[in-house]
Design a protein around this motif. Sequence first.
Motif, PDB file in Angstrom:
ATOM      1  N   ASP A 216       0.832  -1.211   0.000  1.00 47.60           N
ATOM      2  CA  ASP A 216       0.000   0.000   0.000  1.00 47.60           C
ATOM      3  C   ASP A 216       0.863   1.256   0.000  1.00 47.60           C
TER       4      ASP A 216
ATOM      5  N   GLY B  42      -0.110   0.928  -3.658  1.00 47.47           N
ATOM      6  CA  GLY B  42      -1.518   0.986  -3.287  1.00 47.47           C
ATOM      7  C   GLY B  42      -2.421   0.056  -4.061  1.00 47.47           C
ATOM      8  N   THR B  43      -1.849  -0.941  -4.722  1.00 45.21           N
ATOM      9  CA  THR B  43      -2.668  -1.872  -5.490  1.00 45.21           C
ATOM     10  C   THR B  43      -2.549  -3.283  -4.918  1.00 45.21           C
TER      11      THR B  43
END
Length: 108
Positions: A41, A45-46
């Motif tokens: 993250d 952030g995926t």
Amino acid sequence: MRRMVMDNDPLWRLRHALAGLGVALLLSVFIAAGLGRVLGDAFAGTYGARVAVYGGLLLHVVVGAGVLFVKVAQHETRPLTAGRALKWLASLWLWPLLLLGRSRPRSD
């Protein structure tokens, strides 16, 4: 007779190391999952980033388990305690230091 058979069994002689390594690997799965989430993250952030970080961390500790087993398992003779399990856990994550410590030439 049974004691003599157990003393000749290589897995029986390595039981303390195998137990320590098993507990450390189990705990490392959960630690890697938490770190994978936080670091994935933070960087991207995926979900894909989380999976990649988690996979990389798991690969690190699995390779470390192999290295530790080859380098130190035959010397492990004391029964597994909570403190020893924590040492195995720390060793799994810090195993490259074990290799760095061995690679330096000795100056006698």
